[in-house]
Write a protein that holds these residues in place. Structure first.
Motif, mmCIF file in Angstrom:
data_model
loop_
_atom_site.group_PDB
_atom_site.id
_atom_site.type_symbol
_atom_site.label_atom_id
_atom_site.label_comp_id
_atom_site.label_asym_id
_atom_site.label_seq_id
_atom_site.Cartn_x
_atom_site.Cartn_y
_atom_site.Cartn_z
ATOM 1 N N GLU A 217 11.842 2.303 3.136
ATOM 2 C CA GLU A 217 10.500 2.541 3.661
ATOM 3 C C GLU A 217 10.214 1.437 4.678
ATOM 4 O O GLU A 217 9.920 0.304 4.302
ATOM 5 C CB GLU A 217 9.460 2.543 2.534
ATOM 6 C CG GLU A 217 9.681 3.674 1.530
ATOM 7 C CD GLU A 217 8.592 3.768 0.458
ATOM 8 O OE1 GLU A 217 7.575 3.072 0.575
ATOM 9 O OE2 GLU A 217 8.797 4.537 -0.495
ATOM 10 N N VAL B 124 0.860 -1.179 0.000
ATOM 11 C CA VAL B 124 0.000 0.000 0.000
ATOM 12 C C VAL B 124 0.895 1.226 0.000
ATOM 13 O O VAL B 124 1.815 1.333 0.824
ATOM 14 C CB VAL B 124 -0.907 0.028 1.252
ATOM 15 C CG1 VAL B 124 -1.855 1.215 1.205
ATOM 16 C CG2 VAL B 124 -1.674 -1.279 1.395
ATOM 17 N N PHE C 222 -0.033 -1.772 -4.968
ATOM 18 C CA PHE C 222 0.883 -2.235 -6.005
ATOM 19 C C PHE C 222 1.458 -3.571 -5.566
ATOM 20 O O PHE C 222 1.182 -4.040 -4.453
ATOM 21 C CB PHE C 222 1.980 -1.205 -6.298
ATOM 22 C CG PHE C 222 2.855 -0.848 -5.130
ATOM 23 C CD1 PHE C 222 2.460 0.125 -4.222
ATOM 24 C CD2 PHE C 222 4.075 -1.467 -4.935
ATOM 25 C CE1 PHE C 222 3.269 0.460 -3.143
ATOM 26 C CE2 PHE C 222 4.900 -1.131 -3.866
ATOM 27 C CZ PHE C 222 4.489 -0.163 -2.970
ATOM 28 N N GLU D 253 8.111 -0.604 7.129
ATOM 29 C CA GLU D 253 6.664 -0.818 7.133
ATOM 30 C C GLU D 253 6.276 -2.060 7.945
ATOM 31 O O GLU D 253 6.992 -3.063 7.954
ATOM 32 C CB GLU D 253 6.157 -0.983 5.692
ATOM 33 C CG GLU D 253 6.642 0.146 4.792
ATOM 34 C CD GLU D 253 5.941 0.230 3.452
ATOM 35 O OE1 GLU D 253 4.966 -0.502 3.230
ATOM 36 O OE2 GLU D 253 6.389 1.058 2.629
ATOM 37 N N SER E 258 4.582 3.344 4.685
ATOM 38 C CA SER E 258 5.604 3.836 5.617
ATOM 39 C C SER E 258 5.271 5.248 6.072
ATOM 40 O O SER E 258 4.695 6.035 5.324
ATOM 41 C CB SER E 258 6.981 3.810 4.956
ATOM 42 O OG SER E 258 7.018 4.715 3.892
ATOM 43 N N ASP F 180 10.328 -1.561 2.232
ATOM 44 C CA ASP F 180 9.855 -1.388 0.851
ATOM 45 C C ASP F 180 10.878 -0.505 0.126
ATOM 46 O O ASP F 180 10.670 0.680 -0.078
ATOM 47 C CB ASP F 180 8.462 -0.744 0.873
ATOM 48 C CG ASP F 180 7.940 -0.429 -0.512
ATOM 49 O OD1 ASP F 180 8.415 -1.040 -1.491
ATOM 50 O OD2 ASP F 180 7.036 0.439 -0.610
ATOM 51 N N LYS G 202 10.446 -0.630 -7.472
ATOM 52 C CA LYS G 202 10.274 -1.302 -6.186
ATOM 53 C C LYS G 202 10.412 -2.814 -6.303
ATOM 54 O O LYS G 202 10.170 -3.532 -5.334
ATOM 55 C CB LYS G 202 8.892 -0.949 -5.609
ATOM 56 C CG LYS G 202 8.796 0.499 -5.117
ATOM 57 C CD LYS G 202 7.361 0.852 -4.748
ATOM 58 C CE LYS G 202 7.243 2.204 -4.060
ATOM 59 N NZ LYS G 202 7.649 2.176 -2.647
#
Ligand code: MG
Length: 255
Positions: A109, A61, A83, A111, A224, A140, A157
């Protein structure tokens, strides 16, 4: 319980963290329960592995925390922005994040990641907990300029090693109020609290399972907290989430 996946020599095994030891399980607890073999191994004698390898997908997300410095319309989406990251982007605790030769910053990131425990299809938010095996920590990792040059996030990513997870899965956690802090070489960079998610864990599971059937072992990265941070070759990224632990990964330029 904190569940680890580890190797000493040979095939990966699973264990329950008990003090400084792992109580070895007879199989993958997601599928065969928590029967133990009777063996204990010291935690410091094993290599911890990614606690799960998603069999079909890593759902993620984006833009799920309010960023007070970014007053753009996209900062508060009405529905979760979803995604996918490929399961080949997964690495475990201590494994190197391999930085590809691309322009621009590579950013972390930190998370909270939901680990799905049962086949989940069109789940209602009220029932979300029935489908959660536990929670772990994810990074991430994103190639910032690639996100913009491509206009979408699959490559930026999705590189190999761009989804470190671990160190364990916590199966008994109220995930609604947990501090998340990311450090680079020990310096705090980003922090936030899961209570500030725009879309809650229940809402995310309802929304994502309406799009895709989620399989046991699939994970969902919940976004994040605000504040970007980059890292480079030779640095180490640590992400700490209350109640789970610390995920630590060095970064290396890809050879
Ligand atoms: Mg993210």
């Amino acid at each position: 319980m904190k569940i680890a996946r580890f190797s000493t020599e040979g095939d990966p095994r699973y264990g329950i963290v008990d003090g400084d030891d792992l109580v070895v399980l007879s199989g993958d607890p997601m599928f065969s329960g928590f029967d133990t073999t009777g063996e204990r191994v010291p935690l410091d004698s094993v290599k911890l592995l990614a606690p799960v390898i998603p069999r079909s997908k890593v759902v993620a997300v984006g833009l799920n925390y309010v960023d007070p410095e970014e007053e753009s319309a996209e900062a508060t989406p009405e529905t979760p922005v979803l995604f996918l990251k490929p399961n080949t982007s997964i690495v475990g605790p201590g494994d190197a994040i391999q930085i590809p030769p691309v322009d621009g910053r590579i950013v972390h990131e930190g998370e909270l990641a939901i680990v799905i425990g049962r086949v989940a299809k069109q789940v209602k938010a009220a029932n979300y907990a029935d489908y959660v095996f536990g929670y772990t920590i994810a990074n991430d990792v994103s190639a910032r300029d690639v996100m913009f040059s491509d206009g979408q996030w699959a490559r930026a990513k999705g590189y190999d090693t761009f989804c470190p997870i671990g160190p364990v899965i916590e199966t008994e956690l109220d995930a609604g109020n947990l501090e998340i802090t990311t450090f680079v070489d020990g310096e705090p960079r980003r922090s936030g609290n899961t209570k500030d998610m725009i879309h809650t864990i229940a809402e995310i599971i309802e929304f994502a399972s309406d799009v895709w059937t989620l399989l046991p072992g699939d994970i969902i990265l919940t976004g994040s907290p605000a504040g970007l941070g980059g890292f480079v070759d030779g640095q180490t990224v640590d992400i700490t989430i209350e109640g789970i632990g610390t995920l630590s990964n060095p970064a290396r330029n890809r050879q």
